[in-house]
Design a protein around this motif. Structure first.
Motif, PDB file in Angstrom:
ATOM      1  N   HIS A  49       0.832  -1.211   0.000  1.00 13.53           N
ATOM      2  CA  HIS A  49       0.000   0.000   0.000  1.00 13.53           C
ATOM      3  C   HIS A  49       0.867   1.263   0.000  1.00 13.53           C
ATOM      4  N   PRO A  50       0.259   2.418  -0.245  1.00 14.97           N
ATOM      5  CA  PRO A  50       1.066   3.644  -0.414  1.00 14.97           C
ATOM      6  C   PRO A  50       1.918   4.011   0.797  1.00 14.97           C
ATOM      7  N   LEU A  51       1.423   3.809   2.005  1.00 16.63           N
ATOM      8  CA  LEU A  51       2.225   4.185   3.178  1.00 16.63           C
ATOM      9  C   LEU A  51       3.506   3.348   3.259  1.00 16.63           C
ATOM     10  N   ALA A  52       3.368   2.053   2.948  1.00 16.17           N
ATOM     11  CA  ALA A  52       4.537   1.166   2.959  1.00 16.17           C
ATOM     12  C   ALA A  52       5.468   1.506   1.802  1.00 16.17           C
ATOM     13  N   ALA A  53       4.888   1.821   0.648  1.00 18.01           N
ATOM     14  CA  ALA A  53       5.715   2.150  -0.522  1.00 18.01           C
ATOM     15  C   ALA A  53       6.551   3.395  -0.256  1.00 18.01           C
ATOM     16  N   ARG A  54       5.966   4.366   0.426  1.00 17.90           N
ATOM     17  CA  ARG A  54       6.742   5.573   0.758  1.00 17.90           C
ATOM     18  C   ARG A  54       7.880   5.231   1.713  1.00 17.90           C
ATOM     19  N   GLY A  55       7.572   4.387   2.692  1.00 23.02           N
ATOM     20  CA  GLY A  55       8.615   3.967   3.643  1.00 23.02           C
ATOM     21  C   GLY A  55       9.759   3.255   2.930  1.00 23.02           C
ATOM     22  N   SER A  56       9.395   2.381   1.994  1.00 23.88           N
ATOM     23  CA  SER A  56      10.421   1.632   1.255  1.00 23.88           C
ATOM     24  C   SER A  56      11.283   2.573   0.431  1.00 23.88           C
ATOM     25  N   ALA A  57      10.658   3.560  -0.185  1.00 26.44           N
ATOM     26  CA  ALA A  57      11.416   4.513  -1.003  1.00 26.44           C
ATOM     27  C   ALA A  57      12.384   5.308  -0.134  1.00 26.44           C
ATOM     28  N   VAL A  58      11.955   5.653   1.080  1.00 22.79           N
ATOM     29  CA  VAL A  58      12.825   6.390   2.014  1.00 22.79           C
ATOM     30  C   VAL A  58      14.032   5.527   2.396  1.00 22.79           C
ATOM     31  N   MET A  59      13.784   4.261   2.679  1.00 25.87           N
ATOM     32  CA  MET A  59      14.883   3.358   3.052  1.00 25.87           C
ATOM     33  C   MET A  59      15.884   3.225   1.901  1.00 25.87           C
ATOM     34  N   TYR A  60      15.368   3.062   0.705  1.00 28.91           N
ATOM     35  CA  TYR A  60      16.279   2.860  -0.425  1.00 28.91           C
ATOM     36  C   TYR A  60      17.073   4.134  -0.716  1.00 28.91           C
TER      37      TYR A  60
END
Lengths: 375, 73
Positions: free
Chosen positions: A37-48
């Motif tokens: 979902h979008p909240l997780a996708a944003r978190g993943s993008a921040v980590m990367y």
């Protein structure tokens, strides 16, 4: 007014861009790698993004950047991982407890043997001492790139070359140089451990383990990774193998912003600004007869200065300076080996950041002079 | 033609997405759960699967499988 000259512990203040990145990540991100979902996708993008930023800075692949809680966490992953194979390791006599204690614990448990190599003011002598200390069963050199007590820089490129030549793993503690001096895996470092909250200007709770992948490390923690979930063990690939549990996304956001801040200002500029402050302080302190400065001719230094005022204990001196608004760290700085070498029972440590000012350094020197006059 | 590349982790999915973007492909990351591995990830993009596969391998992305959308990964 508070003036922070304890940036070797953690940089303060943080750049406005770092504070903004934290606020944005808190407002926008969910967990990372744990959902589509979008909240997780944003978190993943921040980590990367944090992995990419660190990889660019240290010459690694983004997937070889492991985000840790701090430098100590990264060093424990590296040291305990290498110790799993037994053998002998070399450490320097300037190590912080983040290296000494895990090495000692492994040795006490009979899993590792170690030797302590003396660091000299001469880089050539230091490199030669490491070379002489290598034994047939030596598997790794684990050493700081810079003393957190005196700021002395170690000749890490020469040590890296030695490790390459002898097939040893070079685990480097970069906590006091990353952000002020260029450090790269290309220097011969196999595993670089560093803090995210010191010279890289991220928030506390951030650290990095950056590896070239030549020396695989087993996990210290086991748990969810958001990948290969059917396996009963940690995934065999990085960074997931070494990152169990929900990652520090807010910290990762701060670290990316901090690294970009350092790159925008330029490490050479930051180093020269902080070094100018140290040199000015040293010049002022040398005019006070009872002040002892812990620097040696011929050695290279990062922007850190340790000193004592006459017979006053370092803790009393730091407390008196704190009353005047100056934050400096006293005592052993979690580095008893270095203090043993110096013959000191503790020092007062001055460590500026890019935000430190010459006029505050001058006021600090005035305050030291006034304390010295009372002793 | 929509190509789906299966990756072992979110990190590799992010790397694949950025690698493809650098070569002009617009890719989205899709999370999936399969019976054998459990949680893993796909990148989904318009383009020739063979070319995309080669590109990702060349850039150090460990692609598990690639498949055209109608086939499933």
């Amino acid at each position: 007014m508070i003036v922070n000259f304890d940036n070797a512990a953690t940089t303060w203040p943080k750049p406005p861009a770092v504070r903004l990145a934290v606020e944005k990540a808190v407002a926008r991100c969910g967990s990372a790698g744990r959902g589509g979902h979008p909240l997780a996708a944003r978190g993943s993008a921040v980590m990367y993004a944090a992995r990419e930023a660190a990889a660019g800075l240290f010459g690694a692949a983004p997937e070889h950047v492991v985000l840790t809680m701090n430098c100590t966490h990264a060093l424990n992953l590296a040291i305990q991982g290498i110790a799993a194979g037994g053998g002998h390791v070399l450490i320097s006599d300037l190590e912080h407890n983040s290296v000494l204690r895990p090495v000692y614990a492994m040795a006490k448990a009979g899993r590792l043997r170690y030797s302590i190599v003396p660091v000299s003011p001469s880089d050539e002598e230091t490199a030669a001492a490491f070379a002489r200390a290598v034994r047939p069963d030596t598997r790794a050199v684990i050493c700081t790139l810079c003393s957190n007590v005196t700021g002395q820089l170690l000749p890490w490129r020469a040590i890296g070359a030695l490790c390459r030549e002898r097939g040893l793993c070079f685990i480097a503690d970069g906590a006091q140089v990353c952000g002020t001096r260029p450090v790269s895996l290309a220097d011969g470092i196999h595993i670089l451990c560093t803090a995210g909250h010191k010279g890289l200007y991220g928030i506390t709770g951030t650290g990095l383990l950056v590896t070239d992948g030549q020396f695989p490390l087993p996990p210290l923690l086991h748990g969810g990774s958001g990948s290969a979930s059917n396996l009963p063990e940690m995934p065999p690939f990085l960074p997931d193998a070494l990152e169990a549990g929900t990652p520090a996304i807010i910290g990762a956001a701060s670290l990316t912003a901090g690294i970009r801040f350092v790159q925008a200002h330029g490490m050479a500029h930051i180093f020269s600004h902080e070094t100018a402050l140290c040199e000015h302080l040293i010049e002022r302190l040398r005019q006070i007869p009872s002040v002892r400065i812990y620097r040696e001719a011929g050695a290279q230094y990062a922007p850190i200065v340790s000193f004592n005022i006459g017979e006053m204990s370092s803790e009393d001196a730091a407390a008196a300076l704190a009353e005047r608004g100056f934050c400096l760290r006293a005592g052993l700085h979690c580095a008893p080996l270095a203090h043993r070498k110096l013959g000191s029972g503790g020092t007062v440590r001055f460590s500026p950041s890019v935000f430190s000012r010459m006029e505050d350094t001058d006021r600090l020197a005035d305050a030291v002079a006034s304390l010295a006059a009372r002793t | 033609m929509i190509c789906k590349a299966a990756l072992p982790s979110e990190t590799y999915a992010q790397k694949a997405q950025r690698t493809l973007a650098a070569h002009g492909y617009r890719a989205e990351i899709v999370r999936r759960t399969d019976r054998r591995e459990g949680c893993s990830f796909l990148v989904r993009t318009a383009g020739d699967c063979e070319r995309i596969h080669q590109l990702l391998i060349r850039e150090g992305v460990p692609v598990r499988t690639v498949a055209m959308e109608r086939d499933g990964p």
